[in-house]
Design a protein around this motif. Structure first.
Motif, PDB file in Angstrom:
ATOM      1  N   ALA A 175      -8.164  -3.688   3.040  1.00 19.34           N
ATOM      2  CA  ALA A 175      -7.560  -2.386   2.776  1.00 19.34           C
ATOM      3  C   ALA A 175      -6.229  -2.305   3.490  1.00 19.34           C
ATOM      4  O   ALA A 175      -6.104  -2.729   4.648  1.00 19.34           O
ATOM      5  N   ASP A 200      -2.584   1.998   7.146  1.00 19.60           N
ATOM      6  CA  ASP A 200      -1.990   3.251   6.680  1.00 19.60           C
ATOM      7  C   ASP A 200      -1.160   3.959   7.749  1.00 19.60           C
ATOM      8  O   ASP A 200      -0.859   5.142   7.632  1.00 19.60           O
ATOM      9  N   GLY A 218      -2.413  -0.056  -3.526  1.00 16.01           N
ATOM     10  CA  GLY A 218      -3.567  -0.378  -2.696  1.00 16.01           C
ATOM     11  C   GLY A 218      -3.525  -1.768  -2.106  1.00 16.01           C
ATOM     12  O   GLY A 218      -4.563  -2.335  -1.753  1.00 16.01           O
ATOM     13  N   ARG A 266     -13.800  -5.483   1.300  1.00 17.52           N
ATOM     14  CA  ARG A 266     -12.498  -5.676   0.667  1.00 17.52           C
ATOM     15  C   ARG A 266     -11.397  -5.345   1.671  1.00 17.52           C
ATOM     16  O   ARG A 266     -11.518  -4.403   2.454  1.00 17.52           O
ATOM     17  N   GLY A 313       0.788  -1.219   0.000  1.00 18.25           N
ATOM     18  CA  GLY A 313       0.000   0.000   0.000  1.00 18.25           C
ATOM     19  C   GLY A 313       0.825   1.275   0.000  1.00 18.25           C
ATOM     20  O   GLY A 313       2.047   1.268  -0.138  1.00 18.25           O
TER      21      GLY A 313
END
Length: 272
Positions: free
Chosen positions: A230, A233, A43, A228, A11
């Motif tokens: 993810a 972050d 992603g 989904r 990501g």
């Protein structure tokens, strides 16, 4: 030769951390060549041409991929025009791109970079052992090339270790990716090949292998489909491996893990 290989970029967090750290790492380790695994860079699933350009601009020499290589379809034609982008060599015949590349290194040296994908707990593929034998046959270590890096993108440590021993003395380094967790078994085999079962990921380790925690936990508990996955972050830890070799033989003289970031214990090789 001194080679740095950074594990799966997961990501935006992992991608940006690797791009930020690469110039510093390359200089500090006096790296002659840098390889990055980019299959989770977009992603968490696949890679794009624009991300490839960003990684090359930051100091990456070659990008390898893995089982998520085709997740962004716009990357398919990029494999036909970019020889610094590799996919596993044991994809069926006719797949775009190539599974091995040979590249010039300063000082009149050459390095071969190859990747294969495992078959245990993964998609059905051609035999990785026969594929890597075929790929390396034209580039004997210590003669045609001075360094050979083989990435084994696989789930099972047994399959990765078997590949390491299979190539002992024929490759400078055989290291694993895909499981996103750095292992503590870095070593040099008796034949002179550096080995590590998994070099880890570049990503947020406050996660489930780089993904936000809630959905993977929910799926394990309830065994039903849901949202989904993810990428996490948070601040990323950059993980990889550093290998140095003897240019005359092509065999490894040292292997050290590389970890820089807030979550795992940091380790950095001292290079004179």
């Amino acid at each position: 030769m001194k080679v740095l290989y950074l594990g799966d970029l997961v990501g935006r967090s992992g991608r940006e951390a690797a791009i930020k750290r690469l110039p510093e790492l390359r200089e500090r380790l006096k790296a002659d060549f840098v390889v990055v695994n980019g299959e989770n860079a977009a992603g968490g699933f696949g890679i794009t041409p624009a991300i490839c350009d960003d990684l090359f601009a930051a100091g990456t020499d070659v990008i390898v991929t893995g089982n998520h290589v085709w997740d962004n379809r716009d990357i398919l034609p990029h494999f036909q025009r970019e020889n610094r982008l590799l996919r596993p060599a044991n994809f069926p015949e006719g797949a775009p791109g190539r599974g091995i590349g040979v590249y010039d290194v300063p000082g009149g040296r050459r390095i071969a970079v190859a990747q294969v994908m495992g078959r245990i707990f993964m998609d059905a593929m051609d035999c990785p052992f026969r594929a890597v034998d075929k790929a390396l046959a034209a580039y004997p270590l210590g003669r045609t090339v001075q360094f050979t890096l083989v990435d084994v993108h696989a789930e099972a440590t047994s399959e990765k270790m078997a590949m390491g021993h299979h190539l002992d003395g024929r490759a400078t380094m055989v290291v694993g990716t895909h499981t996103h967790a750095p292992t503590a078994d870095h070593q040099i085999f008796s034949g002179g090949t550096a080995y590590m079962s998994d070099i880890g990921m570049c990503g947020d380790y406050d996660s489930v292998i780089g993904m936000q925690k809630a959905e993977p936990i929910r799926r394990f508990i309830h065994k039903t489909p849901g949202a989904r996955f993810a990428p996490a972050d948070g601040e990323a830890t950059v993980c990889g491996v550093f290998v140095e070799s003897d240019d005359k033989t092509g065999l490894a003289t040292r292997i050290d893990p590389v970890r820089v970031g807030p979550r795992l214990a940091e380790t950095m090789p001292e290079v004179v």
